[in-house]
Write a protein that holds these residues in place. Structure first.
Motif, mmCIF file in Angstrom:
data_model
loop_
_atom_site.group_PDB
_atom_site.id
_atom_site.type_symbol
_atom_site.label_atom_id
_atom_site.label_comp_id
_atom_site.label_asym_id
_atom_site.label_seq_id
_atom_site.Cartn_x
_atom_site.Cartn_y
_atom_site.Cartn_z
ATOM 1 N N VAL A 130 0.852 -1.193 0.000
ATOM 2 C CA VAL A 130 0.000 0.000 0.000
ATOM 3 C C VAL A 130 0.891 1.247 0.000
ATOM 4 C CG1 VAL A 130 -1.675 1.355 1.344
ATOM 5 C CG2 VAL A 130 -1.957 -1.135 1.119
ATOM 6 N N ALA A 131 1.912 1.247 0.848
ATOM 7 C CA ALA A 131 2.823 2.397 0.927
ATOM 8 C C ALA A 131 3.562 2.614 -0.397
ATOM 9 C CB ALA A 131 3.824 2.198 2.068
ATOM 10 N N GLU A 132 3.988 1.540 -1.054
ATOM 11 C CA GLU A 132 4.700 1.668 -2.332
ATOM 12 C C GLU A 132 3.774 2.190 -3.426
ATOM 13 O OE1 GLU A 132 7.757 1.576 -5.192
ATOM 14 O OE2 GLU A 132 7.695 1.813 -3.032
ATOM 15 N N LEU A 133 2.556 1.691 -3.478
ATOM 16 C CA LEU A 133 1.599 2.205 -4.460
ATOM 17 C C LEU A 133 1.279 3.677 -4.184
ATOM 18 C CD1 LEU A 133 -0.811 -0.841 -4.818
ATOM 19 C CD2 LEU A 133 0.781 0.028 -6.549
ATOM 20 N N ALA A 134 1.166 4.043 -2.917
ATOM 21 C CA ALA A 134 0.917 5.450 -2.556
ATOM 22 C C ALA A 134 2.096 6.313 -2.993
ATOM 23 C CB ALA A 134 0.681 5.576 -1.051
ATOM 24 N N ARG A 135 3.328 5.816 -2.824
ATOM 25 C CA ARG A 135 4.513 6.538 -3.272
ATOM 26 C C ARG A 135 4.509 6.685 -4.789
ATOM 27 N NH1 ARG A 135 8.681 6.071 -5.891
ATOM 28 N NH2 ARG A 135 8.414 3.854 -6.240
ATOM 29 N N MET A 136 4.085 5.631 -5.485
ATOM 30 C CA MET A 136 3.992 5.699 -6.945
ATOM 31 C C MET A 136 2.954 6.724 -7.388
ATOM 32 S SD MET A 136 4.250 1.633 -7.865
ATOM 33 C CE MET A 136 4.382 1.783 -9.653
ATOM 34 N N LEU A 137 1.890 6.862 -6.596
ATOM 35 C CA LEU A 137 0.842 7.842 -6.902
ATOM 36 C C LEU A 137 1.284 9.271 -6.631
ATOM 37 C CD1 LEU A 137 -2.217 5.957 -5.395
ATOM 38 C CD2 LEU A 137 -2.093 6.797 -7.753
ATOM 39 N N ALA A 138 1.991 9.471 -5.508
ATOM 40 C CA ALA A 138 2.219 10.841 -5.017
ATOM 41 C C ALA A 138 3.676 11.264 -4.954
ATOM 42 C CB ALA A 138 1.606 10.976 -3.631
ATOM 43 N N GLY A 139 4.596 10.379 -5.213
ATOM 44 C CA GLY A 139 5.996 10.731 -5.005
ATOM 45 C C GLY A 139 6.352 10.550 -3.547
ATOM 46 N N GLU A 140 7.278 11.338 -3.072
ATOM 47 C CA GLU A 140 7.753 11.180 -1.693
ATOM 48 C C GLU A 140 6.789 11.728 -0.646
ATOM 49 O OE1 GLU A 140 10.287 9.272 -0.864
ATOM 50 O OE2 GLU A 140 10.546 8.886 -3.004
ATOM 51 N N ARG A 141 5.829 12.557 -1.053
ATOM 52 C CA ARG A 141 4.884 13.161 -0.104
ATOM 53 C C ARG A 141 3.594 12.351 -0.025
ATOM 54 N NH1 ARG A 141 1.174 17.470 -0.373
ATOM 55 N NH2 ARG A 141 0.819 18.290 1.699
ATOM 56 N N VAL A 142 3.653 11.211 0.654
ATOM 57 C CA VAL A 142 2.506 10.325 0.794
ATOM 58 C C VAL A 142 1.583 10.859 1.882
ATOM 59 C CG1 VAL A 142 1.802 7.987 1.445
ATOM 60 C CG2 VAL A 142 3.801 8.332 -0.024
ATOM 61 N N THR A 143 0.292 10.868 1.582
ATOM 62 C CA THR A 143 -0.710 11.363 2.531
ATOM 63 C C THR A 143 -1.741 10.267 2.799
ATOM 64 O OG1 THR A 143 -2.172 12.165 0.791
ATOM 65 C CG2 THR A 143 -0.460 13.704 1.574
ATOM 66 N N ASP A 144 -2.632 10.537 3.730
ATOM 67 C CA ASP A 144 -3.728 9.600 3.992
ATOM 68 C C ASP A 144 -4.564 9.382 2.729
ATOM 69 O OD1 ASP A 144 -2.947 9.248 6.609
ATOM 70 O OD2 ASP A 144 -4.357 10.739 7.409
ATOM 71 N N THR A 145 -4.736 10.450 1.954
ATOM 72 C CA THR A 145 -5.525 10.354 0.724
ATOM 73 C C THR A 145 -4.859 9.413 -0.276
ATOM 74 O OG1 THR A 145 -6.388 12.587 1.033
ATOM 75 C CG2 THR A 145 -6.501 11.682 -1.200
ATOM 76 N N THR A 146 -3.550 9.525 -0.466
ATOM 77 C CA THR A 146 -2.876 8.646 -1.430
ATOM 78 C C THR A 146 -2.854 7.202 -0.919
ATOM 79 O OG1 THR A 146 -0.708 9.334 -0.588
ATOM 80 C CG2 THR A 146 -1.507 10.404 -2.591
ATOM 81 N N ARG A 147 -2.740 7.008 0.389
ATOM 82 C CA ARG A 147 -2.825 5.642 0.946
ATOM 83 C C ARG A 147 -4.209 5.047 0.680
ATOM 84 N NH1 ARG A 147 -0.410 8.155 4.971
ATOM 85 N NH2 ARG A 147 1.796 7.784 5.280
ATOM 86 N N ARG A 148 -5.226 5.861 0.834
ATOM 87 C CA ARG A 148 -6.602 5.409 0.579
ATOM 88 C C ARG A 148 -6.758 5.062 -0.915
ATOM 89 N NH1 ARG A 148 -8.706 8.917 3.577
ATOM 90 N NH2 ARG A 148 -8.900 10.582 2.058
ATOM 91 N N GLN A 149 -6.206 5.890 -1.789
ATOM 92 C CA GLN A 149 -6.262 5.603 -3.225
ATOM 93 C C GLN A 149 -5.515 4.302 -3.553
ATOM 94 O OE1 GLN A 149 -4.553 9.312 -4.539
ATOM 95 N NE2 GLN A 149 -6.534 10.061 -5.279
#
Length: 162
Positions: A130-149
């Motif tokens: 989940v964290a890696e996909l969130a990083r792929m979505l948002a770059g280094e600034r992962v948020t609750d929203t990107t984790r949810r996505q």
């Protein structure tokens, strides 16, 4: 086409695969006009069409996601998944919607030290996926929203497996 009527060490005929990536454009030689990403996607289309006839066990795709996103990336991911039913498929991707469809997800990290580059490959599962996909979505600034996505991508991918 025939090469000026004289045989060469490779024969008398030359075969040219013509291709167009855009409607309304005339087909041109694939080798001259296709980008790396388009070549990968043409190969993917051929492999999907010949899926059960192909005797190659391992298929590796790199740049298949180059220059695409959204619905096209989703379609490419679904075709990669379809191929994975009969082949081992390795895909190097930067797109989370393709990575989420994978049965196994590996992260590749490069590190430079002392003038040398080393590469480390590690599996990502569970919350680290989940964290890696969130990083792929948002770059280094992962948020609750990107984790949810990221979770939604994984849930959608799990729900569409068949």
């Amino acid at each position: 086409t025939v090469l000026d009527g004289r045989p060469t060490p490779h024969g008398l005929d030359e075969v040219v695969l013509a291709f167009t990536a855009n409607p309304g454009e005339p087909p041109r030689p694939l080798a001259k006009i296709a980008s790396g990403g388009e070549l990968s996607r043409v190969m993917l289309a051929l492999k999907v069409a010949l899926d059960t006839q192909d005797r190659v066990d391992l298929l590796i795709f790199d740049e298949v996601d180059s220059g695409i996103g959204g619905a096209v990336a989703q379609a490419v991911g679904e075709r990669l998944r379809r191929l994975a039913r009969h082949h081992q498929v390795v895909c190097v991707t930067h797109l989370p919607m393709i990575a989420a469809l994978a049965q196994h997800h590996l992260r590749v990290r490069k590190h430079v030290a002392g003038g040398r580059t080393t590469v480390r490959i590690e599996p990502v599962e569970g919350e680290s996926r989940v964290a890696e996909l969130a990083r792929m979505l948002a770059g280094e600034r992962v948020t609750d929203t990107t984790r949810r996505q990221a979770r939604e991508l994984l849930e959608g991918a799990t729900g569409s497996r068949g």
